[in-house]
Design a protein around this motif. Structure first.
Motif, PDB file in Angstrom:
ATOM      1  N   GLN A  79      14.581  -9.554 -25.242  1.00  0.00           N
ATOM      2  CA  GLN A  79      15.220 -10.196 -26.387  1.00  0.00           C
ATOM      3  C   GLN A  79      15.915  -9.110 -27.208  1.00  0.00           C
ATOM      4  OE1 GLN A  79      11.521 -10.753 -26.211  1.00  0.00           O
ATOM      5  NE2 GLN A  79      12.122 -12.195 -24.612  1.00  0.00           N
ATOM      6  N   THR A  80      16.802  -9.538 -28.101  1.00  0.00           N
ATOM      7  CA  THR A  80      17.492  -8.569 -28.949  1.00  0.00           C
ATOM      8  C   THR A  80      17.427  -8.992 -30.400  1.00  0.00           C
ATOM      9  OG1 THR A  80      19.632  -7.569 -29.487  1.00  0.00           O
ATOM     10  CG2 THR A  80      19.685  -9.710 -28.402  1.00  0.00           C
ATOM     11  N   PHE A  81      17.001  -8.064 -31.248  1.00  0.00           N
ATOM     12  CA  PHE A  81      16.852  -8.382 -32.664  1.00  0.00           C
ATOM     13  C   PHE A  81      18.201  -8.495 -33.359  1.00  0.00           C
ATOM     14  CE2 PHE A  81      17.412  -3.844 -32.983  1.00  0.00           C
ATOM     15  CZ  PHE A  81      17.902  -3.609 -34.255  1.00  0.00           C
ATOM     16  N   TRP A  82      19.268  -7.936 -32.750  1.00  0.00           N
ATOM     17  CA  TRP A  82      20.583  -8.005 -33.392  1.00  0.00           C
ATOM     18  C   TRP A  82      21.059  -9.447 -33.536  1.00  0.00           C
ATOM     19  CZ3 TRP A  82      22.228  -4.430 -36.289  1.00  0.00           C
ATOM     20  CH2 TRP A  82      22.040  -3.081 -35.988  1.00  0.00           C
ATOM     21  N   GLU A  83      20.642 -10.313 -32.630  1.00  0.00           N
ATOM     22  CA  GLU A  83      21.119 -11.691 -32.654  1.00  0.00           C
ATOM     23  C   GLU A  83      20.278 -12.576 -33.562  1.00  0.00           C
ATOM     24  OE1 GLU A  83      21.517 -13.330 -28.782  1.00  0.00           O
ATOM     25  OE2 GLU A  83      22.935 -11.813 -28.082  1.00  0.00           O
ATOM     26  N   VAL A  84      18.968 -12.346 -33.598  1.00  0.00           N
ATOM     27  CA  VAL A  84      18.084 -13.288 -34.310  1.00  0.00           C
ATOM     28  C   VAL A  84      17.219 -12.624 -35.361  1.00  0.00           C
ATOM     29  CG1 VAL A  84      18.036 -14.966 -32.430  1.00  0.00           C
ATOM     30  CG2 VAL A  84      16.364 -13.108 -32.456  1.00  0.00           C
ATOM     31  N   GLY A  85      17.360 -11.317 -35.561  1.00  0.00           N
ATOM     32  CA  GLY A  85      16.548 -10.630 -36.544  1.00  0.00           C
ATOM     33  C   GLY A  85      15.189 -10.227 -36.005  1.00  0.00           C
ATOM     34  N   ILE A  86      14.469  -9.445 -36.805  1.00  0.00           N
ATOM     35  CA  ILE A  86      13.171  -8.913 -36.385  1.00  0.00           C
ATOM     36  C   ILE A  86      12.169 -10.025 -36.127  1.00  0.00           C
ATOM     37  CG2 ILE A  86      11.253  -7.414 -37.050  1.00  0.00           C
ATOM     38  CD1 ILE A  86      13.872  -5.950 -36.479  1.00  0.00           C
ATOM     39  N   GLU A  87      12.010 -10.922 -37.074  1.00  0.00           N
ATOM     40  CA  GLU A  87      11.052 -12.012 -36.916  1.00  0.00           C
ATOM     41  C   GLU A  87      11.453 -12.931 -35.775  1.00  0.00           C
ATOM     42  OE1 GLU A  87      10.513 -14.012 -40.606  1.00  0.00           O
ATOM     43  OE2 GLU A  87       9.655 -12.273 -41.629  1.00  0.00           O
ATOM     44  N   GLY A  88      12.751 -13.175 -35.642  1.00  0.00           N
ATOM     45  CA  GLY A  88      13.222 -14.039 -34.566  1.00  0.00           C
ATOM     46  C   GLY A  88      12.960 -13.443 -33.198  1.00  0.00           C
ATOM     47  N   GLU A  89      13.131 -12.133 -33.072  1.00  0.00           N
ATOM     48  CA  GLU A  89      12.874 -11.477 -31.794  1.00  0.00           C
ATOM     49  C   GLU A  89      11.411 -11.623 -31.396  1.00  0.00           C
ATOM     50  OE1 GLU A  89      13.694  -7.156 -29.769  1.00  0.00           O
ATOM     51  OE2 GLU A  89      12.852  -7.170 -31.786  1.00  0.00           O
ATOM     52  N   ALA A  90      10.501 -11.369 -32.338  1.00  0.00           N
ATOM     53  CA  ALA A  90       9.074 -11.503 -32.040  1.00  0.00           C
ATOM     54  C   ALA A  90       8.732 -12.945 -31.698  1.00  0.00           C
ATOM     55  CB  ALA A  90       8.246 -11.025 -33.224  1.00  0.00           C
TER      56      ALA A  90
END
Length: 286
Positions: A79-90
């Motif tokens: 996954q990539t945090f650039w697309e969904v943010g830190i919380e979204g990636e987790a």
């Protein structure tokens, strides 16, 4: 596993890590289902030509994930945090792993980040470690965690490539501070090995890197391969922080600590000769 029957679902298949892994698996004769939000893209078409089954799906869409995971033997997850943010990636990482377990996936390979387990304080490192912990708790029949370091391909981002063309390699760290880097192709090769060796690698978390060199040394290589003088420019951390606080914290950590993958030890243990930065750079137009 049975290569002729068992299918591996690769997430991010039209992206960097997923794409590199999908191509390696296909070249080795594995059956690959390539998960992508856009099955009509050029990258999806290229994977289909190599023999991949193209599967439309979204890491935020439970129904599409359940359908994509149905009947799959293995999963390569990124996954990539650039697309969904830190919380979204987790959230995405944990949810995909949970759904894979429910679907009966036998082998789960997760691409995390180098030193994720070392309490770095870097937000997108910490989020990936949370996903690692969730995967361990799910008790897959087998799983492997890969922890790649800084991508060589980060230097091919448009702004950096333009800067190199103008004689400057911008990196927010001292010229004499070594940084471990990895070629995407090597991530794909480790991804393949993680499936080929699913039994003997079960439960391992492996920090992986291809080379280690200073920004000054990188600039010298780029000078040699481009035929123009390239020097390192130490980008002020204040400029990085204005773009991303997460990235500023990461570069502060690079300077104070840095990655610690055992490059020669991995080569000996896993039989994979890493790509040297000079060889990687020489293949590209600068």
């Amino acid at each position: 596993m049975n290569k002729e029957q068992d299918v591996i679902l690769v997430t991010g298949a039209t992206g960097q890590q997923g794409g590199a892994t999908a191509r390696e698996l296909l070249a080795a004769g594995f059956r690959v289902a390539a998960l992508t939000r856009n099955p009509h893209s050029e990258k999806a078409a290229a994977l289909a030509e190599l023999g991949a089954e193209i599967v439309q799906g979204d890491l935020e869409d439970e129904a599409s994930l359940r359908q994509a995971l149905d009947g799959k033997w293995g999963v390569f997850a990124v996954q990539t945090f650039w697309e969904v943010g830190i919380e979204g990636e987790a959230r995405q990482g944990k949810f995909l792993a949970q759904l894979a377990k429910e679907a009966g996936v036998q082998h789960f390979v997760y691409s995390s980040v180098g030193s994720a387990h070392q309490a770095t304080g870097i937000p997108h490192f910490e989020s990936k470690f949370k996903v690692e912990e969730a995967i361990r708790e799910l008790n897959f029949k087998s799983f492997v965690i890969l922890r790649p370091v800084f991508f060589m391909e980060n230097l091919r981002l448009p702004d950096t490539t333009e800067a190199v063309a103008n004689g400057s390699l911008p990196l927010a760290m001292p010229s004499d501070r070594a940084l471990q880097v990895i070629a995407l192709a090597d991530i794909g090769r480790y991804g393949r090995l993680a499936f080929e060796n699913h039994e003997s690698w079960n439960g391992q978390a492996i920090d992986i890197a291809s080379d280690e060199l200073t920004p000054a040394a990188m600039a010298k290589v780029l000078s040699d391969v481009s035929g123009r003088e390239v020097g390192h420019y130490q980008v002020p951390l204040a400029d990085v922080r204005a773009f991303s606080d997460d990235y500023a914290i990461m570069f502060e950590w690079f300077d104070a600590h840095g990655y610690s993958a055992d490059i020669p030890g991995n080569a000996e243990s896993y039989g994979l000769q890493p790509t040297q930065f000079s060889d990687w750079a020489a293949q590209l137009a600068w």
